[in-house]
Motif scaffolding. Sequence first.
Motif, PDB file in Angstrom:
ATOM      1  N   VAL A  45      -1.546  38.997  62.937  1.00  0.00           N
ATOM      2  CA  VAL A  45      -0.599  38.312  63.810  1.00  0.00           C
ATOM      3  C   VAL A  45       0.799  38.477  63.229  1.00  0.00           C
ATOM      4  O   VAL A  45       1.028  38.227  62.058  1.00  0.00           O
ATOM      5  N   ARG A  46       1.702  38.914  64.081  1.00  0.00           N
ATOM      6  CA  ARG A  46       3.078  39.110  63.627  1.00  0.00           C
ATOM      7  C   ARG A  46       3.970  38.107  64.316  1.00  0.00           C
ATOM      8  O   ARG A  46       3.849  37.873  65.498  1.00  0.00           O
ATOM      9  N   ARG A  63      13.569  39.369  60.906  1.00  0.00           N
ATOM     10  CA  ARG A  63      12.562  40.385  60.601  1.00  0.00           C
ATOM     11  C   ARG A  63      11.218  39.961  61.165  1.00  0.00           C
ATOM     12  O   ARG A  63      11.013  38.813  61.538  1.00  0.00           O
ATOM     13  N   TRP A  64      10.310  40.912  61.225  1.00  0.00           N
ATOM     14  CA  TRP A  64       8.922  40.617  61.595  1.00  0.00           C
ATOM     15  C   TRP A  64       8.146  40.298  60.321  1.00  0.00           C
ATOM     16  O   TRP A  64       8.308  40.951  59.309  1.00  0.00           O
ATOM     17  N   ARG A  65       7.293  39.286  60.409  1.00  0.00           N
ATOM     18  CA  ARG A  65       6.487  38.893  59.264  1.00  0.00           C
ATOM     19  C   ARG A  65       5.024  38.804  59.692  1.00  0.00           C
ATOM     20  O   ARG A  65       4.720  38.275  60.751  1.00  0.00           O
TER      21      ARG A  65
END
Length: 67
Positions: A45-46, A63-65
């Motif tokens: 899951v982002r 940002r994407w994490r």
Amino acid sequence: MNRIRRMVFTPLLVASGMALSGCIVAGPRPLHHRAYARTVSVAPVRVWVPGYWGPSRVWVAGRWRDR
């Protein structure tokens, strides 16, 4: 006369109520197939982390994490 009506209509009313109730009793259906558990790979899951102003007034970019 009233007693005769009760003697005729009460059993008729009960019998018609039972006939129209629609209660059906049936056994469970037979199981024709077997379901096996399968392992499914799920993508991580982002989530998006928005940008913010950090210490000393420095902009930290979004940002994407992965969770």
